[in-house]
Design an enzyme around this catalytic site. Structure first.
Site, PDB file in Angstrom:
ATOM      1  N   LYS A  57      52.754  46.573  19.565  1.00  0.00           N
ATOM      2  CA  LYS A  57      52.583  47.621  18.554  1.00  0.00           C
ATOM      3  C   LYS A  57      51.720  48.767  19.087  1.00  0.00           C
ATOM      4  CE  LYS A  57      53.062  44.220  14.873  1.00  0.00           C
ATOM      5  NZ  LYS A  57      52.607  43.742  13.569  1.00  0.00           N
ATOM      6  N   PHE A 103      50.991  46.299   1.296  1.00  0.00           N
ATOM      7  CA  PHE A 103      50.642  46.909   2.586  1.00  0.00           C
ATOM      8  C   PHE A 103      51.828  47.614   3.251  1.00  0.00           C
ATOM      9  CE2 PHE A 103      51.643  42.399   3.306  1.00  0.00           C
ATOM     10  CZ  PHE A 103      52.661  42.479   4.258  1.00  0.00           C
ATOM     11  N   ARG A 151      46.954  37.884  20.082  1.00  0.00           N
ATOM     12  CA  ARG A 151      46.316  38.535  18.923  1.00  0.00           C
ATOM     13  C   ARG A 151      44.808  38.304  18.916  1.00  0.00           C
ATOM     14  NH1 ARG A 151      51.229  37.121  14.844  1.00  0.00           N
ATOM     15  NH2 ARG A 151      52.183  39.182  14.761  1.00  0.00           N
ATOM     16  N   ASN A 161      47.867  44.364  14.332  1.00  0.00           N
ATOM     17  CA  ASN A 161      47.669  43.048  14.966  1.00  0.00           C
ATOM     18  C   ASN A 161      48.397  42.898  16.326  1.00  0.00           C
ATOM     19  OD1 ASN A 161      50.221  42.784  13.979  1.00  0.00           O
ATOM     20  ND2 ASN A 161      49.861  40.912  12.821  1.00  0.00           N
ATOM     21  N   HIS A 164      54.373  41.808  17.673  1.00  0.00           N
ATOM     22  CA  HIS A 164      55.276  41.224  16.665  1.00  0.00           C
ATOM     23  C   HIS A 164      56.133  40.159  17.342  1.00  0.00           C
ATOM     24  CE1 HIS A 164      58.237  40.910  13.443  1.00  0.00           C
ATOM     25  NE2 HIS A 164      59.143  40.945  14.399  1.00  0.00           N
TER      26      HIS A 164
HETATM   27  P1  CMP Z   1      54.108  41.099  11.918  1.00  0.00           P
HETATM   28  O1  CMP Z   1      53.992  39.720  12.431  1.00  0.00           O
HETATM   29  O2  CMP Z   1      54.710  42.147  12.778  1.00  0.00           O
HETATM   30  O3  CMP Z   1      54.936  41.040  10.538  1.00  0.00           O
HETATM   31  C1  CMP Z   1      54.631  41.750   9.394  1.00  0.00           C
HETATM   32  C2  CMP Z   1      53.460  42.663   9.573  1.00  0.00           C
HETATM   33  O4  CMP Z   1      52.874  43.122   8.372  1.00  0.00           O
HETATM   34  C3  CMP Z   1      52.333  41.882  10.235  1.00  0.00           C
HETATM   35  O5  CMP Z   1      52.640  41.587  11.540  1.00  0.00           O
HETATM   36  C4  CMP Z   1      51.165  42.832  10.014  1.00  0.00           C
HETATM   37  O6  CMP Z   1      51.197  43.947  10.869  1.00  0.00           O
HETATM   38  C5  CMP Z   1      51.476  43.296   8.588  1.00  0.00           C
HETATM   39  N1  CMP Z   1      50.761  42.484   7.574  1.00  0.00           N
HETATM   40  C6  CMP Z   1      51.016  41.213   7.199  1.00  0.00           C
HETATM   41  N2  CMP Z   1      50.184  40.800   6.227  1.00  0.00           N
HETATM   42  C7  CMP Z   1      49.361  41.865   5.958  1.00  0.00           C
HETATM   43  C8  CMP Z   1      48.296  42.080   5.063  1.00  0.00           C
HETATM   44  N3  CMP Z   1      47.881  41.139   4.222  1.00  0.00           N
HETATM   45  N4  CMP Z   1      47.688  43.288   5.077  1.00  0.00           N
HETATM   46  C9  CMP Z   1      48.096  44.256   5.915  1.00  0.00           C
HETATM   47  N5  CMP Z   1      49.122  44.108   6.799  1.00  0.00           N
HETATM   48  C10 CMP Z   1      49.738  42.942   6.835  1.00  0.00           C
END
Ligand code: CMP
Length: 184
Positions: A57, A103, A151, A161, A164
């Site tokens: 990301k 979010f 991560r 984070n 993905h």
């Molecule tokens: P990813 O594994 O790419 O899949 C969905 C994404 O949504 C996740 O990583 C984070 O970047 C985001 N995400 C998931 N849960 C939350 C949360 N509670 N608050 C903010 N962002 C989130």
């Protein structure tokens, strides 16, 4: 071991099967695939490879070399890679399963703030292995439970984070075969 060799047969003229044959045992000691399609089938049988979709990301793109080094050290082949900035349309489509969550808008904003590194990774059991290597979505949990995960080392918070990974093989295939990923 008695080889089927006469004293007068020059070694260079013998096939390996002739060279390594045992007297009175009418079997071949060596196998070779008969055709390219047999070779493909036999390779898939003994070296079953799976592909998964992976994305570094924007928050972690500056660490892409370190992350890709870890990917290779973990035994993945990077079958395809490209760096690309996602448009809002692409980010919204990519995360359409999260549409409606509180979010979602922040996620689209974050994913469009700079280039991402998009990869297809190949390895036996690639989907599960990649999920293991990246760790849980929340870096605070990752630091506690999988401190060596990507991560734990590179993510800022649960939104930003670092990486993905697809949750399962169907999602991985959908992502890297979707019309949006053909832009990638
Ligand atoms: P990813 O594994 O790419 O899949 C969905 C994404 O949504 C996740 O990583 C984070 O970047 C985001 N995400 C998931 N849960 C939350 C949360 N509670 N608050 C903010 N962002 C989130």
């Amino acid at each position: 071991m008695a080889m089927l060799l006469s004293n007068f047969t020059p070694l260079m003229t013998l096939s390996w099967r002739a060279l390594f044959a045992f007297e009175h045992i009418p079997i071949n000691q060596l196998h070779g695939s008969s055709t390219p399609s047999d070779a493909q089938k036999e390779l898939e049988f003994f070296f079953p490879e799976e592909h998964t979709f992976a994305l570094i990301k924007p928050d972690a793109a500056t660490h892409k070399d370190e992350i890709m080094k870890k990917v290779k050290e973990a035994g993945f082949s990077i079958t395809n890679v490209k760096e690309q900035s996602l448009t809002r349309e692409m980010a919204a489509h990519f995360y359409k399963d999260h549409e409606g969550k509180p979010f979602f808008d922040d996620l689209v904003n974050f994913m469009t703030q700079g280039p991402s590194v998009i990869m297809v990774l190949s390895k036996e059991n690639a989907v599960e292995e990649w999920k293991k290597l990246i760790g849980p979505p929340d870096p605070e949990e990752a630091k506690k439970t999988c401190p060596k995960s990507i991560r734990a080392q590179f993510a800022h918070d649960i939104l930003a984070n670092a990486v993905h990974g697809s949750s399962n093989i169907e999602q991985a295939e959908r992502k890297w075969q979707s019309k949006y990923c053909q832009h990638f």
